[in-house]
Write an enzyme that holds these catalytic residues in place. Structure first.
Site, PDB file in Angstrom:
ATOM      1  N   LEU A  71       0.831  -1.211   0.000  1.00 35.55           N
ATOM      2  CA  LEU A  71       0.000   0.000   0.000  1.00 35.55           C
ATOM      3  C   LEU A  71       0.855   1.245   0.000  1.00 35.55           C
ATOM      4  O   LEU A  71       0.485   2.293  -0.523  1.00 35.55           O
ATOM      5  CB  LEU A  71      -0.890   0.014   1.247  1.00 35.55           C
ATOM      6  CG  LEU A  71      -1.886  -1.132   1.383  1.00 35.55           C
ATOM      7  CD1 LEU A  71      -2.568  -1.091   2.740  1.00 35.55           C
ATOM      8  CD2 LEU A  71      -2.928  -1.041   0.270  1.00 35.55           C
ATOM      9  N   ASP A 122       1.775  15.911  14.742  1.00 36.18           N
ATOM     10  CA  ASP A 122       2.284  15.770  13.374  1.00 36.18           C
ATOM     11  C   ASP A 122       1.118  15.723  12.388  1.00 36.18           C
ATOM     12  O   ASP A 122       1.091  14.890  11.481  1.00 36.18           O
ATOM     13  CB  ASP A 122       3.148  14.511  13.267  1.00 36.18           C
ATOM     14  CG  ASP A 122       3.993  14.506  11.995  1.00 36.18           C
ATOM     15  OD1 ASP A 122       4.156  15.582  11.379  1.00 36.18           O
ATOM     16  OD2 ASP A 122       4.487  13.437  11.603  1.00 36.18           O
ATOM     17  N   GLY A 150       9.333   0.910   6.794  1.00 42.55           N
ATOM     18  CA  GLY A 150       9.254  -0.193   5.846  1.00 42.55           C
ATOM     19  C   GLY A 150       7.934  -0.170   5.118  1.00 42.55           C
ATOM     20  O   GLY A 150       7.262   0.863   5.032  1.00 42.55           O
ATOM     21  N   LYS A 167       1.557  -2.917   8.746  1.00 42.02           N
ATOM     22  CA  LYS A 167       2.780  -2.111   8.699  1.00 42.02           C
ATOM     23  C   LYS A 167       3.909  -2.975   9.231  1.00 42.02           C
ATOM     24  O   LYS A 167       3.937  -3.317  10.415  1.00 42.02           O
ATOM     25  CB  LYS A 167       2.564  -0.879   9.573  1.00 42.02           C
ATOM     26  CG  LYS A 167       3.621   0.151   9.484  1.00 42.02           C
ATOM     27  CD  LYS A 167       3.068   1.387  10.154  1.00 42.02           C
ATOM     28  CE  LYS A 167       4.105   2.443  10.383  1.00 42.02           C
ATOM     29  NZ  LYS A 167       3.500   3.651  10.933  1.00 42.02           N
ATOM     30  N   VAL A 214       4.082  -1.053   3.997  1.00 43.94           N
ATOM     31  CA  VAL A 214       2.748  -1.290   4.534  1.00 43.94           C
ATOM     32  C   VAL A 214       2.019  -2.143   3.502  1.00 43.94           C
ATOM     33  O   VAL A 214       1.912  -1.774   2.342  1.00 43.94           O
ATOM     34  CB  VAL A 214       1.989   0.030   4.766  1.00 43.94           C
ATOM     35  CG1 VAL A 214       0.600  -0.246   5.317  1.00 43.94           C
ATOM     36  CG2 VAL A 214       2.765   0.937   5.711  1.00 43.94           C
TER      37      VAL A 214
HETATM   38  N1  ATP Z   1      -4.182   1.988   7.332  1.00 43.05           N
HETATM   39  C1  ATP Z   1      -3.750   2.198   6.105  1.00 43.05           C
HETATM   40  N2  ATP Z   1      -4.553   2.004   5.062  1.00 43.05           N
HETATM   41  C2  ATP Z   1      -4.135   2.221   3.809  1.00 43.05           C
HETATM   42  N3  ATP Z   1      -2.904   2.629   3.493  1.00 43.05           N
HETATM   43  C3  ATP Z   1      -2.043   2.838   4.477  1.00 43.05           C
HETATM   44  C4  ATP Z   1      -2.407   2.631   5.842  1.00 43.05           C
HETATM   45  N4  ATP Z   1      -1.356   2.918   6.602  1.00 43.05           N
HETATM   46  C5  ATP Z   1      -0.378   3.291   5.777  1.00 43.05           C
HETATM   47  N5  ATP Z   1      -0.772   3.242   4.496  1.00 43.05           N
HETATM   48  C6  ATP Z   1       0.013   3.579   3.320  1.00 43.05           C
HETATM   49  O1  ATP Z   1       1.376   3.327   3.578  1.00 43.05           O
HETATM   50  C7  ATP Z   1       2.126   4.525   3.461  1.00 43.05           C
HETATM   51  C8  ATP Z   1       3.215   4.550   4.495  1.00 43.05           C
HETATM   52  O2  ATP Z   1       2.642   4.342   5.750  1.00 43.05           O
HETATM   53  P1  ATP Z   1       3.104   5.153   7.004  1.00 43.05           P
HETATM   54  O3  ATP Z   1       3.041   6.588   6.686  1.00 43.05           O
HETATM   55  O4  ATP Z   1       2.359   4.688   8.158  1.00 43.05           O
HETATM   56  O5  ATP Z   1       4.563   4.688   7.156  1.00 43.05           O
HETATM   57  P2  ATP Z   1       5.623   5.236   8.117  1.00 43.05           P
HETATM   58  O6  ATP Z   1       6.521   4.125   8.419  1.00 43.05           O
HETATM   59  O7  ATP Z   1       4.963   5.938   9.227  1.00 43.05           O
HETATM   60  O8  ATP Z   1       6.387   6.247   7.204  1.00 43.05           O
HETATM   61  P3  ATP Z   1       6.458   7.780   7.225  1.00 43.05           P
HETATM   62  O9  ATP Z   1       6.747   8.162   8.616  1.00 43.05           O
HETATM   63  O10 ATP Z   1       7.540   8.078   6.273  1.00 43.05           O
HETATM   64  O11 ATP Z   1       5.108   8.235   6.768  1.00 43.05           O
HETATM   65  C9  ATP Z   1       1.123   5.637   3.633  1.00 43.05           C
HETATM   66  O12 ATP Z   1       1.532   6.767   2.937  1.00 43.05           O
HETATM   67  C10 ATP Z   1      -0.124   5.050   3.032  1.00 43.05           C
HETATM   68  O13 ATP Z   1      -0.124   5.212   1.645  1.00 43.05           O
END
Ligand code: ATP
Length: 797
Positions: free
Chosen positions: A47, A175, A53, A80, A55
């Site tokens: 996704l 944030d 890493g 995730k 998701v």
């Molecule tokens: N619950 C969800 N449903 C659908 N897509 C998701 C979900 N959670 C995350 N994603 C997708 O995965 C991507 C990355 O997730 P997320 O932002 O949580 O990662 P992260 O590790 O926190 O990275 P960062 O801090 O760089 O954003 C998001 O931009 C979104 O497109």
């Protein structure tokens, strides 16, 4: 035009035939072997990718269709995946994950992403989240260029409601930005990424750690070294988000002295000294709201209670008047109180859970309160989340900044994807306008039509899963200019029905409340168009991004900002003289002292299957240590013989069965902070914890061995070291130490490009937990230790 959204592809045996109907096809063993699994889930497409890493889309391995005639979609989740070795040496990342999980377990609101569970094996930690199939919010805006006022109003109401709920729990997000907002299948807003969440504990308690993205960060976080009121900082971010929704770009990006927005200090000085400017198409009432939110002085900035009462949100007054307690109770009564999707021209029913709804609402007609019966049929646990740490940006070339296309699916904060994307849209607009100066008006119309067609063409197949049945509580009749929905008496009745006992939204007088004389939508749009026409071609739109982190150049801090912190550093007392770097290394640093409830069990075997480590409530006991183990990390599915390891204690199982749609359990000791006047009250439990901390500290000073001056065992000694751990951690939060430098928390901790961090990292070589102590005597430890402490804490009888 057919539309296949690869992002949301479900590989679990569904085929989409030419007639557009889904069929369930028997999976062969061969096919099954191809499945990558994680615990009880089969993992599908990626996704997105973030700091920690990938998701992945996931769905239950052992899903079986209960009905022979119709296909039921399995519940999809977003998993995730965090590689354990990427966080083992990085305390900040550990803390973010810890924060996120803990925070989400206490939040149960339709506009906050839901944590289903947390699993782990020897290589990965998997945070299983509710799948927000509508995609990323900034892409939604990008697609539409900017949102219609009605839609923006609806979505902003949801944002405000969610943030208010977070604050009511004594937490602050810190944030909030477009990138951290997703959409669900009904095009409702879903707030994610609680990696910077913290608690504010008491009335007007100030925060010291600045978080967030520069574009969305309140000026007081940057230009002042004083601790800040964190809730007000969240509110500022909401204002920036609202501005972006309505304008299609971010505010304050037209400083000719700082065209690239590379000097953050200058940008914030600019924000402080320059009145907010609006494009012509933003109408007076939302302008008024924005002017009251985007006030540099936090004391003069509106609070959420005032925002909820603003005229512009009148049409959503009923929704906004649902209190946090009511949300909790609604969820606890097994009823789901969900927002419906705005009607599309294709009908009113929701899209299937496999489809994407990010195409956008076409009509923006509905904001009704809906009982979604599908949710009643699925037992669903707690909630999800995400993390974000902004990577220290590399300076990117201007052409990159303008590119609307992300180089990869990677969610890279350094490019502030939302900002880049929005900028691209506006630039495209501008280019278009330049090349069609003489006929701008008609050109705009053509563009609108084109966009409309594309949108229509991209609409996902209209499949009604039987489980997607929605009971709309009332036909919608509007009486506001924006077409926004007002809860009718009938809805109120339905609402009362799903609220057991005395739950009643405290104010349902919305329908009387918004009969002010706003112009009709059409007129509004018309006038907007006229204004727009009249202003073109000389109307110079501000650039869409004042600040995307990717635009920073090396001296990304202005000297004035830096000097503030240098001065602060010099004036620190001995006790507080630990450097920022040192403070940053502790996993307890600014971690909420809510009792940790995340249970990570030690993985003795190298190859063990994922284990449930989160159980949804602070009061849930540690899972038994003799967790089953089975082979496989991310393993190929080997058929039914493989037993997924999943740990639930019976009590938790019961709770999960009985409670829908949230991780809020009846025995959670997470108080709701209610508003008395304009400020929120401190939860009693927090007050108590603070008193305990004071007492323990006093005891420690009197007798470090836990004995009082009489030599007898201190009466509070049984509170144990666990409480002391908590105390130490939280005491740190209340230290009179000056605010840590804002931008250190904005950038990644290990990005090689960050010279600031490279030196810190070298000092941060992990040592055995037993030896690790900061100058303040706080024990620091790695991720495993960290959770072990959590376990100790929650096991205190
Ligand atoms: N619950 C969800 N449903 C659908 N897509 C998701 C979900 N959670 C995350 N994603 C997708 O995965 C991507 C990355 O997730 P997320 O932002 O949580 O990662 P992260 O590790 O926190 O990275 P960062 O801090 O760089 O954003 C998001 O931009 C979104 O497109």
């Amino acid at each position: 035009m057919s539309y296949t959204n690869k992002r949301h592809t479900y590989y679990g045996g569904i085929t989409n035939d030419s007639s557009g109907t889904f069929q369930y096809s028997q999976r062969t063993n061969e096919q099954r072997r191809k499945h990558v699994t994680f615990g009880p889930y089969i993992l599908g497409s990626t996704l997105g990718e973030g700091e920690f890493g990938k998701v992945k889309l996931g769905w239950p391995k052992n899903f079986s269709n209960s009905s022979a005639t119709t296909f039921e979609f399995p519940k999809q989740v977003a998993v995730k995946l965090i590689k354990r070795d990427t966080i083992s040496n990085n305390y900040k990342k550990e803390v973010k994950i810890y924060r996120e999980i803990n925070a989400l377990k206490h939040l149960s609101h339709p506009n906050i992403v839901k944590l289903e569970e947390v699993l782990q094996n020897s290589r990965y930690i998997g945070i299983v989240l509710e799948y927000a199939c509508g995609g990323e919010f900034y892409k939604y805006i990008q697609k539409k260029r900017r949102l219609k006022e009605t839609n923006a109003c609806r979505l902003f109401s949801q944002l405000v409601s969610g943030v208010y709920y977070i604050h009511s729990k004594g937490l602050v997000h810190r944030d909030l930005k477009l990138e951290n907002l997703l959409l669900d299948k009904n095009e409702n807003l879903v707030i994610t990424d609680f990696g910077f969440v913290n608690e504010f504990c008491s009335r007007n308690e100030l925060m010291k750690t600045s978080c967030g993205s520069p574009c969305y960060a309140a000026p007081e976080l940057v230009i002042s070294a004083e601790p800040y009121e964190a809730r007000k900082a969240d509110i500022w971010s909401c204002g920036v988000i609202l501005y972006a929704m309505l304008a299609g770009y971010l505010p304050w990006d037209d400083d000719s002295n700082n065209p690239e927005g590379s000097d953050i200090g200058r940008l914030y000085n600019y924000i402080n000294s320059t009145p907010l400017k609006f494009p012509d198409y933003i109408l007076p009432i939302p302008r008024d709201l924005l002017r009251r939110i985007l006030v540099p002085d936090p004391k003069k900035r509106m609070n959420l209670k005032q925002i909820k009462k603003h005229e512009w949100l009148n049409s959503h007054f009923s929704f906004l008047s649902i209190t946090p307690d009511e949300w909790d109770k609604l969820h606890n009564t097994q009823s789901v109180f969900r927002l419906g999707k705005p009607r599309t021209r294709y009908g009113s029913r929701p899209q299937s859970s496999c489809s994407t709804s990010s195409i956008g609402s076409r009509n923006d007609k509905r904001d009704s309160l809906i009982i979604d019966s599908t949710l009643l049929s699925f037992p669903a646990p707690p909630q999800e989340s995400q993390d974000h740490i902004i990577t220290r940006p590399a300076s990117i070339a201007s052409d990159q900044r303008l590119s609307p296309i992300r180089r990869s699916n990677r969610h890279n904060r350094s490019n502030s994807a939302a900002s880049v994307a929005l900028q691209a849209v506006v630039n495209a607009d501008r280019e278009y306008a330049l090349s069609h100066e003489q006929s701008l008006s008609s050109a705009q119309n053509i563009r609108q039509i084109t966009v409309g067609n594309i949108t229509a063409g991209l609409s996902p197949p209209q499949v009604v899963a039987p489980s997607d049945f929605i009971i709309e509580t009332t036909p919608i009749k509007r009486n506001t200019f924006s077409g926004s929905h007002i809860i009718s008496n009938q809805e109120k009745e339905s609402l009362s029905k799903i609220q057991t006992g005395k739950i009643k939204p405290n104010s349902m007088k919305g329908s009387q409340n918004h009969q002010y004389n706003k112009p009709k939508t059409q007129n509004s749009l018309k006038s907007t168009k006229n204004l727009h026409q009249s202003s073109s071609p000389f109307h110079t739109k501000p650039r869409p991004t004042s600040y995307h982190p990717g635009s920073y150049t090396t001296p990304f801090l202005s000297s004035n900002v830096l000097s503030i912190y240098e001065i602060n550093d010099k004036t620190k007392s001995n006790a507080s003289s630990q450097t920022l770097n040192q403070r940053e290394t502790s996993p307890f640093d600014s971690t909420p002292y809510l009792a940790p409830d995340t249970c990570i069990t030690s993985c003795s075997s190298i190859e063990s299957s994922p284990k449930l480590i989160t159980q949804g409530s602070f009061s849930v006991a540690k899972p038994s240590v003799d967790l089953q183990s089975a082979s496989g990390d991310l393993i190929k599915y080997k058929g039914d013989a493989e037993v997924a390891t999943r740990i639930y204690d019976e009590k938790y199982k019961q709770r999960r069965k009985s409670l829908r749609y949230s991780g809020i359990f009846s025995d959670i000791s997470c108080d709701t902070v209610t508003e008395e006047t304009d400020d929120l009250k401190v939860p009693e439990s927090l007050v108590q914890q603070r008193e305990d901390r004071k007492f323990i500290e006093k005891t420690k000073v009197e007798s470090p061995s836990g004995k009082n001056s009489n030599g007898s065992q201190n009466a509070h000694a049984p509170v144990k070291k666990n409480a002391i751990i908590s105390t130490e951690r939280s005491l740190n939060e209340t230290d009179p130490v000056k605010k840590r430098f804002s931008f250190f928390s904005l950038y990644s901790y290990d990005t090689p490009k960050s010279s600031l961090y490279s030196s810190m990292d070298s000092k941060r070589k992990p040592s055995p937990p037993s030896q690790r102590r900061t100058k303040k005597g706080r024990k620091s430890c790695n991720f495993r230790d960290f959770f072990d402490y959590s376990l100790e804490y929650i096991n205190v009888p």
